[in-house]
Design an enzyme around this catalytic site. Structure first.
Site, mmCIF file in Angstrom:
data_model
loop_
_atom_site.group_PDB
_atom_site.id
_atom_site.type_symbol
_atom_site.label_atom_id
_atom_site.label_comp_id
_atom_site.label_asym_id
_atom_site.label_seq_id
_atom_site.Cartn_x
_atom_site.Cartn_y
_atom_site.Cartn_z
ATOM 1 N N VAL A 44 0.868 -1.267 -0.062
ATOM 2 C CA VAL A 44 0.077 -0.057 0.089
ATOM 3 C C VAL A 44 0.919 1.348 -0.078
ATOM 4 O O VAL A 44 0.726 2.363 -0.906
ATOM 5 C CB VAL A 44 -1.018 -0.181 0.951
ATOM 6 C CG1 VAL A 44 -1.688 1.357 1.262
ATOM 7 C CG2 VAL A 44 -1.828 -1.187 1.148
ATOM 8 N N CYS A 45 1.884 1.045 0.885
ATOM 9 C CA CYS A 45 2.747 2.495 0.955
ATOM 10 C C CYS A 45 3.586 2.878 -0.481
ATOM 11 O O CYS A 45 3.750 3.919 -0.760
ATOM 12 C CB CYS A 45 3.873 2.200 2.116
ATOM 13 S SG CYS A 45 3.048 2.280 3.704
ATOM 14 N N THR A 46 3.839 1.857 -1.110
ATOM 15 C CA THR A 46 4.547 1.706 -2.441
ATOM 16 C C THR A 46 3.619 2.630 -3.258
ATOM 17 O O THR A 46 3.936 3.612 -4.148
ATOM 18 C CB THR A 46 4.933 0.471 -3.025
ATOM 19 O OG1 THR A 46 5.999 -0.180 -2.156
ATOM 20 C CG2 THR A 46 5.510 0.720 -4.580
ATOM 21 N N PHE A 49 3.448 6.245 -2.063
ATOM 22 C CA PHE A 49 4.681 7.290 -2.359
ATOM 23 C C PHE A 49 4.751 7.595 -4.044
ATOM 24 O O PHE A 49 5.050 8.741 -4.355
ATOM 25 C CB PHE A 49 5.948 6.366 -1.894
ATOM 26 C CG PHE A 49 6.240 6.799 -0.618
ATOM 27 C CD1 PHE A 49 5.690 6.074 0.256
ATOM 28 C CD2 PHE A 49 7.415 7.727 -0.595
ATOM 29 C CE1 PHE A 49 6.211 6.450 1.808
ATOM 30 C CE2 PHE A 49 7.817 7.788 0.898
ATOM 31 C CZ PHE A 49 7.126 7.334 1.927
#
Length: 216
Positions: A44-46, A49
């Site tokens: 999710v964080c990828t 960002f």
């Protein structure tokens, strides 16, 4: 007690993938967005960002600096950015803080004071580090949001909220779902006489709800 709207945000010195940052100095006369993540190389964080990187021109147009926070180290950040760029097809030119000791996460009240990171940690160990803070040039907190690990943040909404904050700094408020170009709300504290002098024509929907063209 956590950070509240209009609190001055903590000042700190931290290492990033782009060198040492002294936070208030780094903000300077700009707006700033600090967005945090529980761990590098997480799915999710990828995507998040990458979404931030795709908005590089939008942040710049709003005199806004963005900075990430993740609990891994500088070298991991540098490696992770390659995946971020490949996924989003945009350069993640913003710095990412290496918050391995959780100092920044605790200063911004994203984790309990007694929190620590065990060996072999997983994102679940720092799950609450999923927050967004919008900070004004006066170094005061203007808005914060916190999401669970399973829900990707909507950076179009964060950009819209930033627009609303920058508009409200001109002495107005914004209605639900407002986007730039739409009418704004005259605060109830402003008399009709003062409103006419300041904004010109306005529409009175209720005595407490008056709309006018957005000031430039």
């Amino acid at each position: 007690m956590g950070l509240r709207i209009n609190d001055t945000v903590p000042n700190f010195t931290a290492e990033t993938d782009q060198g040492t940052v002294q936070f208030h100095d780094w903000i300077g006369d700009s707006w700033a967005i600090l967005f945090s993540h529980p761990k590098d190389f997480t799915p999710v964080c990828t995507t998040e960002f990458s979404a931030v990187a795709q908005l590089n021109d939008e942040w710049a147009a709003r005199n806004t600096k963005v900075i990430g926070v993740s609990v891994d180290g500088v070298e991991d950040h540098k490696k992770w950015k390659k995946d971020i760029e490949e996924y989003g097809k945009a350069n993640p030119g913003f710095p990412i803080i290496a918050d391995e000791g959780l100092a920044v996460s605790k200063a911004f009240d994203m984790l309990p004071a007694e929190a620590y990171l065990p060996d072999g940690r997983t994102p679940a160990d720092s799950a609450t580090v999923r927050s967004v803070f919008i900070i004004g040039p006066d170094k005061q907190l203007k808005l914060s949001m916190t999401y669970p690990m399973t829900v990707g943040r909507n950076f179009a909404e964060i950009l819209r909220a930033l627009d609303g904050l920058q508009m409200s700094s001109k002495g107005v408020a914004t209605p639900a779902n407002w986007v730039p170009g739409e009418d704004v709300i005259i605060p109830p504290s402003v008399s009709n006489e003062d409103a006419k002098a300041k904004f010109g024509a306005f529409e009175t929907i209720f005595p407490y709800l008056r709309k006018t063209k957005a000031p430039s």
